[in-house]
Design an enzyme around this catalytic site. Structure first.
Site, mmCIF file in Angstrom:
data_model
loop_
_atom_site.group_PDB
_atom_site.id
_atom_site.type_symbol
_atom_site.label_atom_id
_atom_site.label_comp_id
_atom_site.label_asym_id
_atom_site.label_seq_id
_atom_site.Cartn_x
_atom_site.Cartn_y
_atom_site.Cartn_z
ATOM 1 N N TYR A 42 3.065 -25.651 20.983
ATOM 2 C CA TYR A 42 2.903 -26.372 19.728
ATOM 3 C C TYR A 42 1.729 -27.347 19.779
ATOM 4 O O TYR A 42 1.268 -27.825 18.746
ATOM 5 C CB TYR A 42 4.167 -27.153 19.359
ATOM 6 C CG TYR A 42 5.426 -26.344 19.222
ATOM 7 C CD1 TYR A 42 5.401 -24.942 19.180
ATOM 8 C CD2 TYR A 42 6.664 -26.969 19.136
ATOM 9 C CE1 TYR A 42 6.577 -24.215 19.066
ATOM 10 C CE2 TYR A 42 7.836 -26.242 19.019
ATOM 11 C CZ TYR A 42 7.788 -24.869 18.996
ATOM 12 O OH TYR A 42 8.960 -24.157 18.885
ATOM 13 N N HIS B 240 9.782 -20.080 26.876
ATOM 14 C CA HIS B 240 9.594 -19.887 25.443
ATOM 15 C C HIS B 240 9.763 -18.442 24.987
ATOM 16 O O HIS B 240 10.213 -18.190 23.872
ATOM 17 C CB HIS B 240 8.196 -20.386 25.053
ATOM 18 C CG HIS B 240 8.092 -20.819 23.636
ATOM 19 N ND1 HIS B 240 7.213 -21.785 23.210
ATOM 20 C CD2 HIS B 240 8.770 -20.449 22.510
ATOM 21 C CE1 HIS B 240 7.337 -21.973 21.913
ATOM 22 N NE2 HIS B 240 8.272 -21.171 21.460
#
Length: 282
Positions: A48, A106
């Site tokens: 992010y 992730h």
């Protein structure tokens, strides 16, 4: 706030604030707003590119570190034991903390076993209070969980009223793993905010469609991290602990399940190719 107790005894808030697609420039402001209206769990990720904003916000908030639950994720460009180990230290630096409450892998691609060994070692060293995975479908999840010494404590997967993850949740529970939702509001897809069932139930309780959708997941034992850049929406999303859906209302919402992703099928070769192209994000 309600809490979930993970398999290692760590207590985790059942509702937090997610910063996916929150720009690095705006992240500090958004997290500061979220903390001010009562959120105490913040979910970020290396990919992010806004871990620094999260760190800055909580540092300036005056909130004690032990009152916060920070979640981050290792991106696939940092998989493999050595790279994952180094990336955990980098995330600690960016978040300005000596430990991360929950660190996840992730994606189920690349050297996930090497990366997971790094999670285990960092957990044993006290750098991580809990460890887990994200986007691991049942085959990926069961394979990993069956072959590691410390099983994933959390699996964060797309979960909302249209993709309820009922069977995957059962597999997770078999291994003592907590399901955590990303995209609990389906990012507004499939007509989420105008859905007739959610709208009708909302009128009964004097709640919004978003609050009904979130409350449904809460009652199913799902950890949720709704995201909004607007402070008033943040406050609305956290205000779901003062009512309860009936068994009939839960059943009506369960009937909305399509058992299909609205975003990514991690078994689709084209999706895998796409993620390989994103390897350099972190």
């Amino acid at each position: 706030m309600e809490y979930i107790t993970l398999s290692n005894g760590v207590k985790m808030p059942q509702l937090g604030y997610g910063v996916y697609q929150v720009s690095p420039d705006d992240c500090e402001r958004c997290v500061s707003d979220a903390l001010s209206v009562g959120y105490r769990m913040i979910d970020t990720a290396q990919a992010y590119q806004n871990e620094e904003g999260v760190g800055n916000a909580w540092r300036k908030s005056g909130i004690k570190r032990e009152e916060l639950f920070l979640v981050s994720k290792i991106w696939i460009s940092n998989y493999g034991y050595e790279k994952a180990k180094a990336s955990i230290d980098e995330s600690l630096r960016k978040l300005q903390t000596e430990y991360i409450d929950l660190m996840l892998l992730h994606q189920p691609f690349c050297d996930r076993y090497g990366a997971y060994r790094a999670l285990i070692d960092a957990y044993r060293e006290g750098k991580l209070r809990a460890i887990g995975v994200s986007n691991f479908f049942p085959d990926h999840f069961i394979d990993l969980a069956s072959n590691v010494e410390i099983k994933p404590m959390v699996n964060q997967v797309e979960t909302h009223v249209f993709c309820q993850q009922k069977q995957p949740q059962k597999y997770m529970e078999e291994f003592g793993c907590q399901i955590m939702s990303w995209g609990p509001l389906a990012e507004g897809r499939n007509g989420f905010f105008t859905n007739e069932v959610l709208t009708e139930i909302g009128k009964v309780h004097g709640k919004s469609v978003a609050q009904i959708g979130l409350r449904f997941l809460l009652q199913r034992g799902v950890v949720i991290i709704p995201k909004s850049s607007h402070k008033e929406r943040m406050a609305e999303n956290i205000n779901i602990f003062d009512f309860e859906l009936s068994a009939d209302e839960m059943a009506r919402i369960e009937a909305l399940d399509t058992q299909q992703s609205l975003f990514f099928d991690h078994h689709d070769g084209e999706v895998t190719k796409m993620f390989m192209g994103w390897r350099g994000l972190a």
